[in-house]
Design an enzyme around this catalytic site. Sequence first.
Site: not given
Ligand code: EPZ
Length: 422
Positions: A399, A22, A307
């Site tokens: 989802r 996904k 995850d």
């Molecule tokens: C991706 O989410 C995945 N989703 C998530 O999987 C996964 O848990 C996550 O990466 C971490 O590996 C998809 O790929 C669709 P991040 P993403 O931006 O991109 C902070 C699942 O279960 N952050 O790497 O949203 C954020 O709050 C889902 O399949 C900022 O602060 O994750 C988090 O603490 C859940 N500012 C950390 O970085 C930003 O602008 C990592 O988030 C962006 C992120």
Amino acid sequence: MDYLEIKGGKKLSGNVTISGAKNAALPIIAATILSDKEITLTNLPNVVDIRTLLKLLTMLGGTVDHDKTVAKINNGSITSTKAVYEIVSQMRASILVLGPLLARFGECEVSLPGGCAIGQRPIDLHLKALETMGAKIEIKGGYVHAMAPEGLHGANIIFDKITVGGTENIVMAAALAKGTTTIINAAKEPEVVQLCEMIADAGVKIEGIGTNELTIHGTDREPLNFKTVDIIPDRIEAGTYLCAGAITHSSITLNKVNPQHIRTSTDKLESMGCTFDIGEDTMTIYPPKELKPVDLTTMEYPGFPTDMQAQFMAVAVMSKGESLIEERLFENRFMHVSELNRLGADIWLKGSIAAVKGVDELYGADIMATDLRASSALVLAALVAEGTTNVHRIYHLDRGYDDLEGKLSGLGADITRKRESR
Ligand code: EPZ
């Protein structure tokens, strides 16, 4: 709404085929906006989030011919660059259309995704990076309004935090920018790698793929011409089924996996006493009579994936001893703890650390899913709980897991999807 009725105590056996990832498919679907020609995607997982993002493309004016695991997409006919709240609020990964829409059309409006159960999920790093590339960003009425009428230009981007979505948005934006963009502290998850490879195969020069430093040489708004993309196997789905084998003390075989992508999960399961037969794209797990406890801390790839945290917690509940699990990426990713405790688990939380005391028995109950991976952890626990467990609000599961109950039934679990009476 549906729920899953699970009668625990069944041993599992046989084979399960892992679906496409996904989290690889979502950015790749967004990246098709960078082209005005048809592209075919194969091995898509048959899950709600994929259908949601494909629907968004059609709402923008793209054409999509989607049949379960194959989609033919043509975004040559896009007429709108507004990703509406109705869609983005259903699936926050829709924010991934921001970079490609802005890069190709010079302007777009994307609803702010808002948070979700596991955390606030800000996109500040995405926006700051696009501004560095020359975008003007305004937030109003719950929408990100991004403008770059002269197009985006290459820039040096340093991410304060490693962000998967942020890296993906900027790689896609940089592909059509004028000049060269470097991303320092880039994410290097396998899903990010496949996105980079798809864009590189379309003729965009990218250096550092698979490392924390990417250099992208943009085409200055020349749309891309993509080759067919076969989505990589879902490493999180694969890890979830390995956990199903471990928690039920069953030897099962996974087909269509990439063993390289789930090394941290297999390493942790080995530390709990499991052994494996590993083939090129197959894997068989052999759990021990008694599972040892596990200590883990979630990290960015190639560290232990956040995850997989909830699923390993469920396995740790049934181990002999005390496990410590630290969640470092999200501020609220322990929603499964109270539900596992309702089944008889003994888990204590202190800030970002969960202490899990292994128990001998879990007892079936009504429990509620709260987010995608938490729901799979509840299903795993229900497989070994005595009696019947009803897992409610499984729209979370739908989802991101392709036919979970069908695949688990195929392995011998007693699991049935039912409709809520009230
Ligand atoms: C991706 O989410 C995945 N989703 C998530 O999987 C996964 O848990 C996550 O990466 C971490 O590996 C998809 O790929 C669709 P991040 P993403 O931006 O991109 C902070 C699942 O279960 N952050 O790497 O949203 C954020 O709050 C889902 O399949 C900022 O602060 O994750 C988090 O603490 C859940 N500012 C950390 O970085 C930003 O602008 C990592 O988030 C962006 C992120």
